[in-house]
Scaffold this motif. Structure first.
Motif, mmCIF file in Angstrom:
data_model
loop_
_atom_site.group_PDB
_atom_site.id
_atom_site.type_symbol
_atom_site.label_atom_id
_atom_site.label_comp_id
_atom_site.label_asym_id
_atom_site.label_seq_id
_atom_site.Cartn_x
_atom_site.Cartn_y
_atom_site.Cartn_z
ATOM 1 N N PHE A 129 0.824 -1.209 0.000
ATOM 2 C CA PHE A 129 0.000 0.000 0.000
ATOM 3 C C PHE A 129 0.858 1.259 0.000
ATOM 4 C CE2 PHE A 129 -3.462 -2.782 0.663
ATOM 5 C CZ PHE A 129 -4.627 -2.069 0.411
ATOM 6 N N ALA A 130 2.021 1.203 0.640
ATOM 7 C CA ALA A 130 2.900 2.374 0.656
ATOM 8 C C ALA A 130 3.404 2.695 -0.746
ATOM 9 C CB ALA A 130 4.072 2.130 1.608
ATOM 10 N N VAL A 131 3.802 1.669 -1.495
ATOM 11 C CA VAL A 131 4.401 1.882 -2.817
ATOM 12 C C VAL A 131 3.345 2.148 -3.881
ATOM 13 C CG1 VAL A 131 5.771 0.807 -4.647
ATOM 14 C CG2 VAL A 131 6.431 0.522 -2.252
ATOM 15 N N PHE A 132 2.247 1.396 -3.849
ATOM 16 C CA PHE A 132 1.292 1.455 -4.956
ATOM 17 C C PHE A 132 0.010 2.227 -4.629
ATOM 18 C CE2 PHE A 132 3.688 -2.528 -5.676
ATOM 19 C CZ PHE A 132 4.332 -2.139 -6.834
ATOM 20 N N PHE A 133 -0.089 2.773 -3.434
ATOM 21 C CA PHE A 133 -1.257 3.590 -3.092
ATOM 22 C C PHE A 133 -0.844 4.936 -2.505
ATOM 23 C CE2 PHE A 133 -4.601 4.806 -0.020
ATOM 24 C CZ PHE A 133 -5.616 5.071 -0.918
ATOM 25 N N PHE B 152 -3.458 8.189 -12.346
ATOM 26 C CA PHE B 152 -2.562 9.230 -12.837
ATOM 27 C C PHE B 152 -1.275 9.255 -12.022
ATOM 28 C CE2 PHE B 152 -1.561 13.857 -13.633
ATOM 29 C CZ PHE B 152 -1.241 13.671 -14.975
ATOM 30 N N GLY B 153 -1.394 8.956 -10.717
ATOM 31 C CA GLY B 153 -0.209 8.881 -9.867
ATOM 32 C C GLY B 153 0.739 7.783 -10.299
ATOM 33 N N PHE B 154 0.185 6.662 -10.759
ATOM 34 C CA PHE B 154 1.026 5.583 -11.289
ATOM 35 C C PHE B 154 1.907 6.091 -12.425
ATOM 36 C CE2 PHE B 154 -0.720 1.133 -10.151
ATOM 37 C CZ PHE B 154 -0.802 1.502 -8.819
ATOM 38 N N THR C 194 4.812 8.467 -11.066
ATOM 39 C CA THR C 194 5.718 8.001 -10.009
ATOM 40 C C THR C 194 6.445 6.723 -10.368
ATOM 41 O OG1 THR C 194 3.871 6.860 -8.902
ATOM 42 C CG2 THR C 194 4.396 9.099 -8.148
ATOM 43 N N LEU C 195 5.775 5.824 -11.061
ATOM 44 C CA LEU C 195 6.378 4.523 -11.362
ATOM 45 C C LEU C 195 7.049 4.556 -12.743
ATOM 46 C CD1 LEU C 195 3.530 2.217 -10.013
ATOM 47 C CD2 LEU C 195 5.534 3.095 -8.806
ATOM 48 N N ASP C 196 7.912 5.550 -12.938
ATOM 49 C CA ASP C 196 8.559 5.733 -14.235
ATOM 50 C C ASP C 196 10.082 5.813 -14.147
ATOM 51 O OD1 ASP C 196 8.622 8.111 -12.876
ATOM 52 O OD2 ASP C 196 8.225 9.356 -14.627
ATOM 53 N N LYS C 197 10.626 5.429 -12.971
ATOM 54 C CA LYS C 197 12.073 5.469 -12.788
ATOM 55 C C LYS C 197 12.530 4.191 -12.104
ATOM 56 C CE LYS C 197 12.045 10.516 -12.219
ATOM 57 N NZ LYS C 197 12.293 11.624 -11.276
ATOM 58 N N LEU D 211 1.270 -3.014 -14.562
ATOM 59 C CA LEU D 211 0.715 -1.825 -13.930
ATOM 60 C C LEU D 211 -0.803 -1.937 -13.765
ATOM 61 C CD1 LEU D 211 2.251 0.653 -12.946
ATOM 62 C CD2 LEU D 211 1.545 1.855 -15.013
ATOM 63 N N VAL D 212 -1.473 -2.482 -14.767
ATOM 64 C CA VAL D 212 -2.935 -2.611 -14.694
ATOM 65 C C VAL D 212 -3.356 -3.591 -13.588
ATOM 66 C CG1 VAL D 212 -4.996 -3.336 -15.953
ATOM 67 C CG2 VAL D 212 -3.250 -1.949 -17.101
ATOM 68 N N PRO D 213 -2.793 -4.812 -13.494
ATOM 69 C CA PRO D 213 -3.168 -5.693 -12.384
ATOM 70 C C PRO D 213 -2.861 -5.100 -11.004
ATOM 71 C CG PRO D 213 -2.057 -6.952 -14.086
ATOM 72 C CD PRO D 213 -1.928 -5.512 -14.472
ATOM 73 N N LEU D 214 -1.796 -4.336 -10.896
ATOM 74 C CA LEU D 214 -1.482 -3.711 -9.604
ATOM 75 C C LEU D 214 -2.577 -2.735 -9.195
ATOM 76 C CD1 LEU D 214 2.353 -3.076 -10.010
ATOM 77 C CD2 LEU D 214 1.274 -4.658 -8.402
ATOM 78 N N ALA D 215 -3.029 -1.922 -10.142
ATOM 79 C CA ALA D 215 -4.110 -0.975 -9.836
ATOM 80 C C ALA D 215 -5.399 -1.715 -9.509
ATOM 81 C CB ALA D 215 -4.317 -0.034 -11.020
ATOM 82 N N GLN D 216 -5.687 -2.787 -10.233
ATOM 83 C CA GLN D 216 -6.903 -3.561 -9.969
ATOM 84 C C GLN D 216 -6.834 -4.275 -8.630
ATOM 85 O OE1 GLN D 216 -6.981 -6.067 -13.442
ATOM 86 N NE2 GLN D 216 -8.097 -4.572 -14.675
ATOM 87 N N ALA D 217 -5.639 -4.744 -8.252
ATOM 88 C CA ALA D 217 -5.481 -5.449 -6.979
ATOM 89 C C ALA D 217 -5.767 -4.538 -5.799
ATOM 90 C CB ALA D 217 -4.075 -6.030 -6.871
#
Length: 534
Positions: free
Chosen positions: A8-12, A383-385, A388-391, A402-408
């Motif tokens: 949750f810290a990394v993906f939320f 939009f945050g994904f 932020t998740l580009d480096k 990326l899509v399954p992570l957002a859905q999870a």
């Protein structure tokens, strides 16, 4: 708790904080004065007022229509009850895009009402309210009805023997016992309608905008990140308050009631009044639940057989809308949903296990954290994904994962809420006995816990799969044009004019509806807990 907290810290938390920081920071300095500037604008105040007003109206209308259904499912026994129970739950697991599409086919231009009586309700608030009732009917029926079925009817009968009228006995005995469940259901309906996106986007038109829709507009169309950040924090505060009150009502209900076996309280209707009530509930289910779904299927056929379905297999017919044939969205969605389900089961299962082994404020805060993705703007997360998740080491912007992570993120709360009651019911002495006999913690879990929670795990997987399949708010940002998901494909088709695009949107929505319905019917066969609470 380590794995769920890290997830949750990394993906939320990180993506949401990044969006808020970009909107409220200038030259490294926080600009809190933007709150006053944004909230003082008349159009923003109108959005806030409409968001609150429609959520309250939707909640009241849902309770008014669904409470009689909760009583019928709790107290009456009639043929087809379990099938009908599953049918009324289908709308809850449907993607909001499908719900909006179904009501567009019923209430919109060229819809059933328009053809029969020349009446159109799309772009009106009534279309939004009715779609919200359709979507949330099962929340009230299963949450309130699940508890109602377990209340001992002899308490109300004792009040009648002592001279109370039927209404007085219900008001003085049953209603106080049901109040926490009614409050919990009302709060969940309010939460889902307060954060409504797909339904308002499709049915409301440009004249209506909720907080979630306005965040999307400010982010994706106007690139006004300061306004989007302020609205995100306003929604975050409101959702946090709703979840806190909901947690309090659930704890109150758990402490206050002594329940009985629900199978002992249901009986066949007796008397003309009860049969009329059953008939009225069945009619409301027919008009509010089955009719929109039937119209959706009928519009997908379009009077020309399977022409719209055949067009889904052609990339040439959709060259202006998709880079690939729309039918590929089905395979994409299924693959993404399977991976998202596996992630949600791991993260949610570990979180549920942690919640059963510990207590205290820290754990309650952790529990609330797990529910936040249901209410925090999915648009902001998506939009945050991207920003932020580009480096390295997490350069995922071009990755399919990326899509399954957002859905999870959306699936985890359903896994936790499904697994938690079952894990708490496992007698700790069984684990202790296994340990005394020499079993390691892993073997004790495999031999003791897993056989007891296996069914709950399958139910949790089914719910996670269904909600992952229909996630739209975040996926619309991160799904690649050559790998669209079903909800994204439906939204793109509806956004373009033409009978072919409309018919294909109906066809894809029907396919998505059937997949969700089959998943839910399988869950009903697996479930052993018939209380039915979400």
């Amino acid at each position: 708790m380590a794995v769920p907290v890290a997830f949750f810290a990394v993906f939320f938390a990180y993506p949401v904080a990044a969006i808020v920081g970009r909107g409220l920071k200038a030259d490294g300095v926080w600009q809190f004065g933007r709150f006053g500037e944004v909230l003082a604008r008349p159009e923003i105040r109108d959005v806030l007022w409409f968001t609150l007003w429609q959520a309250l109206a939707s909640t009241a209308l849902t309770l008014l229509i669904a409470l009689p259904g909760a009583y019928v499912f709790a107290r009456f026994d009639f043929p087809g009850k379990q099938v009908l129970r599953a049918v009324v739950t289908v709308p809850f697991v449907l993607p909001t895009v499908v719900v909006g599409t179904a009501f567009l086919a019923l209430l919109g231009r060229g819809g059933l009402l328009d053809e029969l009586w020349g009446v159109r309700l799309d772009t009106t608030v009534w279309a939004i309210l009715l779609a919200h009732v359709f979507f949330n009917y099962a929340v009230v029926v299963r949450t309130v009805g699940g508890l109602w079925a377990q209340l001992d009817p002899r308490q109300e009968e004792a009040a009648r023997v002592l001279g109370a009228s039927r209404f007085a006995a219900w008001r003085r005995v049953t209603l106080p016992a049901l109040a926490p469940a009614v409050a919990a259901a009302a709060l969940m309906v309010f939460l889902f309608t307060f954060t409504s996106f797909g339904v308002v986007q499709i049915l409301g038109g440009p004249g209506f905008s909720t907080l979630e829709v306005e965040i999307y507009r400010q982010t994706a169309q106007l690139l006004a990140l300061p306004t989007a950040a302020v609205l995100t924090l306003v929604q975050f505060a409101a959702v946090g308050a709703i979840l806190a009150v909901h947690a309090w009502t659930v704890r109150r209900r758990e402490r206050a009631l002594k329940l009985v076996d629900p199978s002992a309280t249901a009986r066949r209707p007796r008397g003309a009044g009860q049969w009329m009530l059953l008939a009225g509930v069945l009619l409301s289910v027919l008009l509010l639940v089955l009719l929109p779904l039937a119209v959706l299927v009928e519009r997908s056929l379009g009077g020309s057989g399977l022409a719209y379905y055949r067009a889904l297999t052609s990339a040439d017919a959709n060259s202006g809308t998709f880079l690939v044939a729309p039918v590929e969205a089905i395979g994409n969605s299924l693959r993404y949903a399977v991976v998202a389900t596996l992630i949600a089961l791991v993260v949610g299962g570990l979180a549920a296990a942690a919640l059963t082994r510990r207590a205290g404020r820290l754990v309650r805060g952790f529990d609330a954290l797990l529910m936040l993705p249901l209410g925090v703007s999915a648009v902001t997360v998506g939009f945050g994904f991207l920003i932020t998740l580009d480096k390295p080491p997490l350069d995922l912007r071009t990755s399919w994962i990326l899509v399954p992570l957002a859905q999870a993120l959306v699936g985890v709360p359903f896994v936790v809420r499904t697994m938690l009651p079952v894990l708490r019911a496992v007698d700790t002495r069984l684990r202790e006995a296994a340990a005394v006999l020499g079993a390691s913690p892993l073997r004790a879990w495999r031999e003791v816990d897993f056989p007891l929670v296996r069914r709950a795990l399958l139910v949790a997987a089914g719910f996670a799969f269904a909600v992952s399949l229909g996630e739209f708010g975040a996926t619309v940002f991160i799904a690649r044009p050559d790998n669209p998901t079903l909800p994204v494909a439906v939204a793109r088709l509806l956004g373009r004019s033409g009978e072919l695009n409309y018919g294909q949107a109906m066809a894809l929505s029907t396919i998505l509806m059937l997949v969700c319905a089959v998943s839910l019917l399988l869950l009903e066969r697996i479930r052993t807990d018939r209380s039915g609470e979400f």
